[in-house]
Design an enzyme around this catalytic site. Structure first.
Site, PDB file in Angstrom:
ATOM      1  N   ARG A   1     -10.423  -5.337  -7.312  1.00 28.65           N
ATOM      2  CA  ARG A   1     -10.871  -4.110  -6.583  1.00 28.65           C
ATOM      3  C   ARG A   1     -11.874  -3.247  -7.397  1.00 28.65           C
ATOM      4  O   ARG A   1     -11.722  -3.109  -8.558  1.00 28.65           O
ATOM      5  CB  ARG A   1      -9.659  -3.303  -6.109  1.00 28.65           C
ATOM      6  CG  ARG A   1      -9.576  -2.132  -5.432  1.00 28.65           C
ATOM      7  CD  ARG A   1      -8.398  -1.776  -4.993  1.00 28.65           C
ATOM      8  NE  ARG A   1      -7.506  -1.235  -5.925  1.00 28.65           N
ATOM      9  CZ  ARG A   1      -6.534  -1.733  -6.532  1.00 28.65           C
ATOM     10  NH1 ARG A   1      -6.163  -2.797  -6.179  1.00 28.65           N
ATOM     11  NH2 ARG A   1      -5.949  -1.227  -7.488  1.00 28.65           N
TER      12      ARG A   1
ATOM     13  N   SER B   1      -7.674  -1.484   1.208  1.00 26.91           N
ATOM     14  CA  SER B   1      -6.417  -1.057   1.382  1.00 26.91           C
ATOM     15  C   SER B   1      -5.946   0.559   1.716  1.00 26.91           C
ATOM     16  O   SER B   1      -6.801   1.008   2.505  1.00 26.91           O
ATOM     17  CB  SER B   1      -5.245  -1.627   0.311  1.00 26.91           C
ATOM     18  OG  SER B   1      -3.954  -1.244   0.822  1.00 26.91           O
ATOM     19  N   HIS B   2      -5.431   1.163   0.718  1.00 28.58           N
ATOM     20  CA  HIS B   2      -5.335   2.604   1.000  1.00 28.58           C
ATOM     21  C   HIS B   2      -6.213   3.258  -0.135  1.00 28.58           C
ATOM     22  O   HIS B   2      -5.976   4.621  -0.128  1.00 28.58           O
ATOM     23  CB  HIS B   2      -3.802   2.807   0.456  1.00 28.58           C
ATOM     24  CG  HIS B   2      -3.301   2.379  -0.721  1.00 28.58           C
ATOM     25  ND1 HIS B   2      -2.919   1.044  -1.119  1.00 28.58           N
ATOM     26  CD2 HIS B   2      -3.202   3.264  -1.795  1.00 28.58           C
ATOM     27  CE1 HIS B   2      -2.712   1.252  -2.241  1.00 28.58           C
ATOM     28  NE2 HIS B   2      -2.886   2.462  -2.950  1.00 28.58           N
TER      29      HIS B   2
ATOM     30  N   LYS C   1      -8.395  -9.520  -1.429  1.00 29.48           N
ATOM     31  CA  LYS C   1      -6.736  -9.986  -1.215  1.00 29.48           C
ATOM     32  C   LYS C   1      -7.023 -11.467  -1.119  1.00 29.48           C
ATOM     33  O   LYS C   1      -7.689 -11.921  -0.115  1.00 29.48           O
ATOM     34  CB  LYS C   1      -6.113  -9.319  -0.413  1.00 29.48           C
ATOM     35  CG  LYS C   1      -5.627  -7.962  -1.034  1.00 29.48           C
ATOM     36  CD  LYS C   1      -4.703  -7.216   0.018  1.00 29.48           C
ATOM     37  CE  LYS C   1      -4.457  -5.803  -0.296  1.00 29.48           C
ATOM     38  NZ  LYS C   1      -3.533  -5.273   0.689  1.00 29.48           N
TER      39      LYS C   1
ATOM     40  N   ASP D   1      -0.939   1.626   6.600  1.00 25.91           N
ATOM     41  CA  ASP D   1      -2.079   1.795   5.810  1.00 25.91           C
ATOM     42  C   ASP D   1      -3.319   1.132   6.148  1.00 25.91           C
ATOM     43  O   ASP D   1      -3.567   0.577   7.296  1.00 25.91           O
ATOM     44  CB  ASP D   1      -1.589   1.356   4.254  1.00 25.91           C
ATOM     45  CG  ASP D   1      -1.601  -0.379   4.194  1.00 25.91           C
ATOM     46  OD1 ASP D   1      -1.310  -0.885   5.327  1.00 25.91           O
ATOM     47  OD2 ASP D   1      -1.804  -0.835   3.100  1.00 25.91           O
TER      48      ASP D   1
ATOM     49  N   ASP E   1      -5.363  -1.419   5.735  1.00 29.41           N
ATOM     50  CA  ASP E   1      -5.284  -2.677   6.188  1.00 29.41           C
ATOM     51  C   ASP E   1      -4.117  -3.204   6.858  1.00 29.41           C
ATOM     52  O   ASP E   1      -4.051  -4.618   7.137  1.00 29.41           O
ATOM     53  CB  ASP E   1      -5.821  -3.570   5.019  1.00 29.41           C
ATOM     54  CG  ASP E   1      -4.677  -3.734   3.873  1.00 29.41           C
ATOM     55  OD1 ASP E   1      -3.867  -2.814   3.831  1.00 29.41           O
ATOM     56  OD2 ASP E   1      -4.618  -4.716   3.031  1.00 29.41           O
TER      57      ASP E   1
ATOM     58  N   ASP F   1      -0.885  -3.901   6.231  1.00 30.87           N
ATOM     59  CA  ASP F   1       0.004  -4.910   5.695  1.00 30.87           C
ATOM     60  C   ASP F   1       1.191  -3.818   5.301  1.00 30.87           C
ATOM     61  O   ASP F   1       2.235  -4.482   4.808  1.00 30.87           O
ATOM     62  CB  ASP F   1      -0.295  -5.712   4.431  1.00 30.87           C
ATOM     63  CG  ASP F   1      -1.079  -5.067   3.345  1.00 30.87           C
ATOM     64  OD1 ASP F   1      -0.800  -3.798   3.218  1.00 30.87           O
ATOM     65  OD2 ASP F   1      -1.478  -5.700   2.492  1.00 30.87           O
ATOM     66  N   ARG F   2       1.341  -2.656   5.408  1.00 29.62           N
ATOM     67  CA  ARG F   2       2.412  -1.744   4.852  1.00 29.62           C
ATOM     68  C   ARG F   2       2.624  -0.915   6.131  1.00 29.62           C
ATOM     69  O   ARG F   2       1.750  -0.455   6.959  1.00 29.62           O
ATOM     70  CB  ARG F   2       2.094  -0.915   3.717  1.00 29.62           C
ATOM     71  CG  ARG F   2       1.956  -1.852   2.499  1.00 29.62           C
ATOM     72  CD  ARG F   2       1.972  -0.945   1.437  1.00 29.62           C
ATOM     73  NE  ARG F   2       0.696  -0.375   1.079  1.00 29.62           N
ATOM     74  CZ  ARG F   2       0.740   1.191   0.969  1.00 29.62           C
ATOM     75  NH1 ARG F   2       1.819   1.772   0.845  1.00 29.62           N
ATOM     76  NH2 ARG F   2      -0.377   1.847   0.939  1.00 29.62           N
TER      77      ARG F   2
ATOM     78  N   THR G   1       7.651  -5.519  -9.260  1.00 32.25           N
ATOM     79  CA  THR G   1       7.087  -4.801  -8.345  1.00 32.25           C
ATOM     80  C   THR G   1       5.631  -5.624  -8.280  1.00 32.25           C
ATOM     81  O   THR G   1       5.146  -6.119  -9.247  1.00 32.25           O
ATOM     82  CB  THR G   1       6.878  -3.077  -8.725  1.00 32.25           C
ATOM     83  OG1 THR G   1       8.064  -2.489  -8.548  1.00 32.25           O
ATOM     84  CG2 THR G   1       5.612  -2.685  -7.891  1.00 32.25           C
TER      85      THR G   1
ATOM     86  N   MET H   1       9.371  -1.150  -2.469  1.00 34.89           N
ATOM     87  CA  MET H   1       9.297   0.313  -1.959  1.00 34.89           C
ATOM     88  C   MET H   1       8.002   0.904  -1.548  1.00 34.89           C
ATOM     89  O   MET H   1       8.061   1.799  -0.718  1.00 34.89           O
ATOM     90  CB  MET H   1       9.600   1.243  -3.303  1.00 34.89           C
ATOM     91  CG  MET H   1       9.978   2.413  -3.236  1.00 34.89           C
ATOM     92  SD  MET H   1      11.564   2.858  -2.478  1.00 34.89           S
ATOM     93  CE  MET H   1      11.112   4.539  -1.762  1.00 34.89           C
TER      94      MET H   1
ATOM     95  N   HIS I   1       5.428  -3.107   1.589  1.00 35.88           N
ATOM     96  CA  HIS I   1       5.328  -4.491   1.684  1.00 35.88           C
ATOM     97  C   HIS I   1       6.378  -5.131   2.314  1.00 35.88           C
ATOM     98  O   HIS I   1       7.378  -5.215   1.417  1.00 35.88           O
ATOM     99  CB  HIS I   1       4.767  -5.268   0.652  1.00 35.88           C
ATOM    100  CG  HIS I   1       3.180  -4.732   0.054  1.00 35.88           C
ATOM    101  ND1 HIS I   1       2.097  -5.268   0.970  1.00 35.88           N
ATOM    102  CD2 HIS I   1       2.658  -3.779  -0.677  1.00 35.88           C
ATOM    103  CE1 HIS I   1       0.979  -4.649   0.249  1.00 35.88           C
ATOM    104  NE2 HIS I   1       1.428  -3.797  -0.528  1.00 35.88           N
TER     105      HIS I   1
END
Length: 461
Positions: free
Chosen positions: A14, A106-107, A116, A240, A242, A244-245, A304, A324, A327
């Site tokens: 990233r 992502s976010h 990813k 989010d 992309d 995935d959350r 995590t 948390m 995901h």
């Protein structure tokens, strides 16, 4: 552009566009990844991108790099991250690509983007990502000439979910995609499941003009909360950048954080997998382990990080895992990857059987807890701080100390956590307790531990 080691993160690559990431770097990443695939005997890959403005130029360059190593590229175009994972589990154009790359920030803010990656059915992280960097630096690239084809994965993805998830009744929902790529698909998916859907900020716009696409932060859920107050929508879902959350908001404006969502999913999954393991990360509420045991499951706390949780899920064969950050990974009826859209569908399936979905969500065990707190550090410093805490800190009123990922200290009336972030130079902290007095006591013990390791630390509590 010079290759910056800083873009090679713990779970992905990233960087900032035109500062640490541009098409020339994307091409090198394609060459390195394609070379790794060739060594594994892989020949085909699926790739996709989110709605960021830098996506089209990066996907072109990535493709060029992959083709130059003899890899055949199946370009899915603009998709949600889980659709790349889904495609890597299916036969496309008569081929079964087991590797995939999603270009997504992502976010992160609009000027970020990244990659990813799944290599031969496994999400890569840690040393494997550093291996790509080393390969680029050594210019150790395979050569060949691959082919490029395109494929629209959404109809197959949609049909699979609609064939699997059945709602007991239609529901009225509001969906907020924060102008992320999920907006191109969420409305159609939930309508196909029988819902009446109101869409907020579902026009894909890589500048994110309305609010940041990150449902983990309360300020990004305010539009959903207001909508639910003023309409007859029953439930709010947020995604989010992309998709995935997942974020969840009740009719009365309560945010159901992912560790509580996991309780609902665990109860459902354990009804089909009695005694099954349920994996969750160190940031989750202690109520989750209790709840899983009460419903006949075996709770397993883990590190995590979506790639780390995914790897643990694969290793254990657990039917469900989650963290948390939002995901959630279903192996029960699904493929074991994190997918915010599918998670939303599974949530609606459960809630459509309830007479009062709002009550069902609010009745999930809750606790007094802090949001994620952060201590800013120098690069690399969080890890030395945590090593010092592990070696020297005393937590006088504690019952148990878990050092699987940082330090999580369990108390009779709560827990405290300090862990080094794998993505930014901060120590992440979180506290939960039965009452304010207990949280204050636990925080005091952690304050002494942190200040002993870093006397100039600016504590957020």
């Amino acid at each position: 552009m010079q290759l910056s080691p800083s873009i090679f993160k713990a779970y992905d690559i990233r960087g900032i566009i035109d500062e640490t990431l541009d098409p020339s770097i994307a091409k090198l990443i394609g060459q390195a990844f394609g070379s790794e695939m060739r060594e594994l005997g892989e020949t085909d890959i699926v790739i996709g991108r989110d709605g960021r403005l830098s996506g089209p130029s990066l996907i072109e360059a990535l493709t060029e790099g992959l083709l130059s190593t003899g890899i055949n590229v199946i370009d899915l175009g603009m998709v949600a991250t889980p659709m790349v994972y889904f495609a890597a589990n299916h036969t496309i154009h008569g081929k079964k690509p087991q590797s995939g790359i999603m270009i997504t920030g992502s976010h992160n803010p609009p000027n970020y983007n990244g990659f990813k990656m799944v290599l031969g059915t496994s999400a890569i992280y840690g040393e494997q990502i550093q291996g790509l960097r080393k390969r680029i630096e050594a210019k150790q690239f395979a050569t060949g000439q691959g082919t490029r084809t395109t494929f629209d994965i959404f109809p197959m993805y949609l049909a699979h979910i609609v064939g699997d998830v059945k709602l007991a009744r239609p529901m009225k929902i509001v969906v907020d995609c924060g102008n992320g790529v999920g907006g191109a698909f969420a409305g159609q998916l939930f309508r196909a499941l029988g819902c009446e859907v109101q869409e907020l900020f579902c026009e894909v716009d890589g500048t994110f003009p309305n609010h940041h696409p990150d449902p983990a932060h309360l300020e990004n859920l305010q539009d959903l909360i207001k909508n639910l107050q003023t309409t007859d929508n029953e439930l709010g879902l947020a995604f989010d950048g992309d998709a995935d959350r997942l974020g969840v908001v009740t009719k009365d404006g309560q945010v159901i954080f992912p560790d509580r969502q996991m309780m609902l999913f665990a109860k459902d999954v354990l009804s089909r997998h009695p005694g099954g393991q349920i994996i969750y990360d160190v940031k989750c509420t202690r109520n989750l382990a209790t709840f899983v045991k009460q419903h006949g499951g075996e709770p397993l706390m883990w590190k995590t990080g979506h790639s780390l949780v995914k790897a643990k899920l694969k290793e254990t064969g657990a039917p469900l895992a989650g963290e948390m950050s939002g995901h959630i990974f279903f192996k029960d009826r699904w493929f074991g990857f994190d997918d915010g859209l599918y998670t939303g569908a599974r949530l609606l399936e459960i809630l459509s059987k309830e007479t009062d979905p709002n009550q069902t969500l609010n009745d999930l065990p809750n606790a007094l807890c802090t949001p994620e707190l952060q201590i800013a550090c120098a690069e690399g410093e969080p890890f030395t701080i945590l090593e010092s805490i592990k070696a020297h800190a005393k937590f006088p009123t504690s019952e148990a100390i878990n050092t699987i990922d940082g330090v999580r200290v369990e108390y009779a009336d709560g827990f405290g956590l300090a862990r080094p972030s794998n993505t930014t130079p901060v120590v992440v902290m979180r506290f939960e307790a039965d009452n304010e007095a207990a949280i204050t006591r636990i925080q005091e013990e952690f304050k002494l531990a942190v200040l002993a390791a870093k006397p100039d630390a600016k504590l957020p509590f």
